[in-house]
Every structure is written in C-alpha cells, then in structure tokens.
Enzyme design. Sequence first.
Site, PDB file in Angstrom:
ATOM      1  N   GLY A   1      58.308  50.760  64.690  1.00 17.92           N
ATOM      2  CA  GLY A   1      59.700  50.664  65.090  1.00 17.92           C
ATOM      3  C   GLY A   1      60.511  51.933  64.916  1.00 17.92           C
TER       4      GLY A   1
ATOM      5  N   GLU B   1      47.797  44.323  62.835  1.00 16.19           N
ATOM      6  CA  GLU B   1      47.958  43.870  64.222  1.00 16.19           C
ATOM      7  C   GLU B   1      46.828  44.400  65.086  1.00 16.19           C
ATOM      8  OE1 GLU B   1      52.857  43.561  64.730  1.00 16.19           O
ATOM      9  OE2 GLU B   1      51.740  45.223  65.625  1.00 16.19           O
TER      10      GLU B   1
END
Length: 603
Positions: free
Chosen positions: A24, A89
Amino acid sequence: MASSSSSSINLQSKAYDVFISFKGTDIRDGFLSHFQKELKQNQIDVFVDEELEKGEEISSSLLAKIEESYLSVVIFSENYAYSPWCLDELVKILECNIEMEQMILPVFYGVDPADVQELKGSYGGALGKYKEESNYDSNKVDTWINALKKISNLSGWDSRTIKSESKLIEKIINHISKKLDDYVILSDFCKDGLVGINSRVKDVHELLCQELEDVRCIGICGMGGIGKTTIASKLFEQICNQFQGGCLIANVREKLKRYTPDNLQSEILSKVFQSEGLNMGILPISSAAIKRRLSRQKFLIVLDDVSDLEPIEFLIGKQVVFGPGSRIIVTSRDKQLLKNTGAKIYEVKKLNDDEALQLFSFHAFKQNLVKKEYMQLARKAIGFADGNPLALKVLGSNLFDKTTEAWEDKLEKLKDIPDRKIQEILRISYDDLDQDEREIFLDIACFFKRWDKNRAISILEGCGFFAKCGISRLIDKSLISISKGNRLEMHDLIQQMGKDIVGEAKEIGKRSRLYNSKDIYKVLTKDTGTKRIESISANMYEIGFMELSSTAFVKMCNLRLLKFYSFGHDQVKIVLNKGLQSLPVGKISFESFAIKILSAKSC
C-alpha cells in the site's frame, strides 16, 4: 472434453473477477487508485484489501478472497517483499494457480524484474532480513522465496518499458478482459458436458514455449473422438490475440479431397492477413511479397485433421518462412505424419476413470451425480468406452432415462462385441434406429455430412424418407449435430462406423451406397452394379474421365440418388454411349454435368 475435476472450481460462480496483491505505501494513492478506477469503469469486479495497518499474520478471510477471484494481479513494487502479509498472499496465489489453475498476472512497478527473479536489490535485502530474524521460520521463508521466483518468472508488464501509466493500465485491463471472457466460454463448455479439456490444453500450451522466438510446430495426435479438435480449437481461442495474425483451418483432410492445396493455401493467406484488410489469398505463398510479409510477422496457424504429408509440406513447408515466435498446430490421427513434419507431438490421453464417470453421468443422468442404484452399471459402461469421450457421450445418451433392467440388457449386449472396439460400441446407437432412420443415417454418413440441413432434407424427402423427424431422432441419439451454420455435422468416428456398415457387403456392386471414386469407376465401367445399389455420389475430379456402356445402369432398378460433381476442374468428362438402356428416375442431383435421363426399365 472439458474441465477436469481438479479445475472445476474455475467453473463455479466467483465473488470477484480480480484480486490485487500490493504494498500500500508504494502505490495506494497513485497507480493503484487509477488502476481500480479503470477496472470498475470496465465492469470488472475487483477486491482490494483496504486495511491500512496490517499485522504479521494474514487472515483466513483474506485468503478466501483469493480463492473467490477468477485471477490475481500481483504488483511487485520497491517495498513489496518487506511485507510478510504480501508474501503470504503470494504463497496463496501460487497455491490457487497450481490447484485451481487460477491465472496470475504480475506487474513490475518501478522495479527490475530481474531483482525479483534473482532476489536482488530490495528483494534480496528483505529476504536476507527474514533469514536473520529468529521469529521467522526457515521453511516459511523458503516458501516465500519459491513463490517470488515462480510468479516473477511469469509473463507480465514492466512499468519501466511502458512509460505512460495510462497506457500501461490500458494494456493490463485489455488483457484481463480477454481472459475473463475465456472463463465465460469455459463455463459454457462445461454446461455442454465437456470434461478434461483444461489440463490437456495446458499440456499443449506448455509445448508451444511461447517465450522462445523460434518457429515451432506442435502436433496433436490420437484416435478419433479423443478430443484433438476440441483441444486445438480451445487453445486457439485462448492465445490467438497474442499473435499478429492467425487462422484455424478445420477438416483439412476432407477439404483436400475436394480442393487443391492451392485453394487451401489461399484460405490460409486470406485469414492470416484478414486483420490488415489485404486480399493476399490471390498470391501464391511462394511469391516474394508473401514471403516478405510472412517473415516479418508472428502467426498462429492451426491445421485440423491432417492425413497427408505432401500438401502440408506445400502449405507450411521449408519454402514458407514465418516470423519469429510463430506457432503451427497440426492435429492428426497419424503420429508418423506428425513426426515427419518435425513437430513436437502431444498424444491426447484418454479420460481417466473419474473424468469418464463425470462425462458419462452428464449424458446418462443430465447431471454430474450418479444415482446409487446405477453406480455399478455406470462403472461397467465406462469400462466399455475405455476413456473415449465420444463413445461415453453416445453410450450415456442411449441409456438416459432407461431403467436398470434396460441398462443391464444394453451392457450385456456389449459383451458380444469383438475386442470392445469403439466403432462397435457406437454401432449400438445405429441398432436402436428404425429402418427409415438407419437409411437417413447412412446417407448422411456417406453423402451429406456438412451439407446445409434444409438442402439435405429436401433430397432425403425426395427419396421417400421422413427426413425431418429422422434427423431429429439422430440428433437425440447423439449421432449427428447441427452447426451454427445450419449444417449437418457428424464426428469422423461415427461417420466411419456408418461407412463400415455399408462396406459389410464384400462385393462392391452389392453395396447400397457408392462414394469411393475407384469403386464407382469399377462398377460403372465393368457393368457390375446390382439392384442393391441405391445411391451413387461420384467425385469426377478424382475419376477424371469415364466412358459408360449402354448397360451401365440396367440392373440398378433401386437407384434413387445419383450425383456427379467436380471441384476446381473444368476438363472432366463423362461419356454415355448411344443406346443407354436404363437410368432409373429418382431424386437426381447433378453438378458440372448434364446427363440425359431415359425411361426406367424394371429389373
């Protein structure tokens, strides 16, 4: 054939189209925000984890979001590897790729792909940090390294080579849209009862080695009905947009019976240059203009159902130079023919027991579940088909909505078939037809395959058959199908079964239907025809010249269909001697010729 059970999750309805894995702080307020906006404007449902503060452990609910997406986009940025959350992930994304065949699209944003692949720069620093810290298990770090290396080696986009962010986003979204469309197509295939296609298409795709710049030929071989055409067609759909031009030429073997290699060559050239709006098909492939253009571009060419080496060498041989990265796919029943082309060969595997049961159940029960009382009989049935998709489809359709007693009777009948050959299994479908339906089936097998349905019906009705209901019955029995172009279609395996039935009469003159040029020439020129002959269809391009005596048709009092035709040859001649005694009047079809019809003489 279609998707195997291992990839069946791909066919279920997903909650999201795209899952995005990202760091992010690197891209959230810039590239990612623009990317999200464009995805939504293109009606692509995307999942983006909006949590600003991430802990050390990834949640099971977030991992589930990956499973619930059709594909994953991994954005490798400068500090991506410094997030254990992102690396977890990545491991899950790789797992979904292996177990569910979920697609992964890597994007290298502001980083050198080599840094990710070789764990250099910030990626090397991050992994070195984890190895030094005692709170990270060495096995876990190894799984992160494995996922980084495997996913970063997949084909993706490098932001350093596409300077404009808007152009980069446009390219990614166009690719995603195409891939999502493929999932929709795949779902439709599943509804049609295809089983096993995904893994087989993937196997052939790997043989293509698209990352290499050589020109490569791939051969797909196997018995009739095993799925060669299905695999080639599906692969063509998936990758054709990655080439500058391409074409799929179906039924090459049959086309070369009717047309010359020049005709087929023109079809190939017209299709591969279609996107440029050029009519290159009028030039020979050996011309300097064609050679130059072919050598500059990357093409994908699929030649389906090839049976003769010489015309294939003429079409794609050494005199033809395709551009770097071009790929040629050839399907054939003849493995030796494919070897002679220099192709890397993929031999289509028969369906395994689980796949066979799934396909059989789809047709026998119209669902993927087998009724308990039928399970033993179903296992017995798929044993006879021996993994051939077409045989499973036909046998399952024949047994649909029948009692267990009827199943037992059918399967007992199969025991008497010598060697349990697939042709003889298909014969059971024919045995279930009434006489009128059998005659229609044999006419289609010998004469009317790929004809316009309405035209064939007109001729069949002229011969005294109830063609509309007969064709409907044959469709129900899975013996024929109707193409989108309203043409009668019949699988080669079933067609051969029909021709074998006609050929059971050892004497050629006593067969009900004559379609082989040599047989026709022999019967007509030697006056060996009998009253058993009902139909003749002669390819005069193959025969060339034929002189008939006055008694050539005397004994053929049951002749109802006579067709002489020729493609691409104006010099073919047929001579009927004076005093021709008898040519029975029935439904007569002529192409290229006019023959005087005399009064019929009874046998």
